[in-house]
Every structure is written in C-alpha cells, then in structure tokens.
Enzyme design. Structure first.
Site, short mmCIF file in Angstrom:
data_model
loop_
_atom_site.label_atom_id
_atom_site.label_comp_id
_atom_site.label_asym_id
_atom_site.label_seq_id
_atom_site.Cartn_x
_atom_site.Cartn_y
_atom_site.Cartn_z
N CYS A 67 40.93 -13.25 12.95
CA CYS A 67 41.74 -12.84 14.10
C CYS A 67 41.93 -14.00 15.08
O CYS A 67 40.97 -14.45 15.71
CB CYS A 67 41.06 -11.65 14.78
N CYS A 70 40.95 -13.23 18.68
CA CYS A 70 39.48 -13.16 18.78
C CYS A 70 38.90 -14.56 18.95
O CYS A 70 38.01 -14.79 19.77
CB CYS A 70 38.88 -12.52 17.52
#
Length: 143
Positions: A67, A70
C-alpha cells in the site's frame, strides 16, 4: 494510582504509578523500556494482550506492505509515537499477515487508524494522515 502496561518486548504486564509514567519506565521482567518512541508491530496474540491488559489507549495502524499511502504515512506515524507515548501505545498491524484481525475489525481500506480503550474500539479514521493530524485526532478521540 497505578496503570497496567504490557511490555512490547516480552508481553509481561507491569504496574507503573501514574507519576512515574514520564520517567521512561522499564519492564520488571526483561528490563527493556516500556516505551521507545516507536510503534510496535503486533501479531494476533500480542494485539490481544495489549488490548485486554493495558490501561492506556492502543492506537493501531492497520496497513499492508503493498500500500503506497501506508508507506507514505509510516514516518508520520513514527513521529506521532514519539509525541503520544507514554499516554498511548502505538502499534502497527500488517493486514496481510494478520488477516484474522483485519476481518474481525472489518478493515475495508488501508491505512486505517483505530483507537482501542478497555478492550473496545472507540474511534476509527481511514486514509493517510500527517503527524500533526494523527496526534490531534488521537488526543481528541481519546479525551
């Protein structure tokens, strides 16, 4: 009054007087610091122990290595740990490795931040945030 704090290294439950919280307390069992200014990575059993045995709010970053947002938020979350400890335990749960936890808490998008107190979720925020926003949101949600 004393608080129960779970050691992030050995999972022992420590009793720490309120007034000693800012004195960089060490674990009574393994003698490592109870707070390092860094988020701790938790597996399912460690998550459960922190959730059930610690008296301070648990701020969890549910994330995954693939991600992009993230990875972008990771440094901000680390900086937030330095500002929020010792009044919060900051932790990271990799949703790819801990799929059971992700399913149990219905994590639909990542990153998702969730605050737990006394064994239950009290706040949730999806999406990447900067350090200032993480700190402000956490303090406001836990107040």
């Amino acid at each position: 009054m004393s608080l129960h704090l779970v050691c992030p290294a050995c999972q022992a439950v420590n009793r720490v007087p309120d007034e000693r919280l800012r004195d960089a307390p060490d674990c009574g069992r393994c003698h490592r610091p109870l707070f390092s200014g860094q988020p701790v990575a938790l597996n399912r059993s460690e998550f459960e122990r922190q959730l059930e045995k610690s008296d301070i709010p648990l701020l969890v970053d549910f994330w995954a290595s693939w991600c992009g947002p993230c990875r972008m938020m990771a440094p901000a979350f680390e900086q937030a740990a330095a500002q929020l400890e010792p009044h919060f335990r900051l932790a990271k749960v990799n949703t790819e490795e801990q799929q059971e936890l992700a399913a149990r808490y219905a994590i639909r998008s990542i990153p998702t931040l969730a605050i737990f107190r006394n064994g239950r979720e009290i706040a949730r925020q999806a999406g990447a945030m900067g350090t200032v926003d993480i700190v402000r949101w956490a303090r406001s949600a836990a107040a």
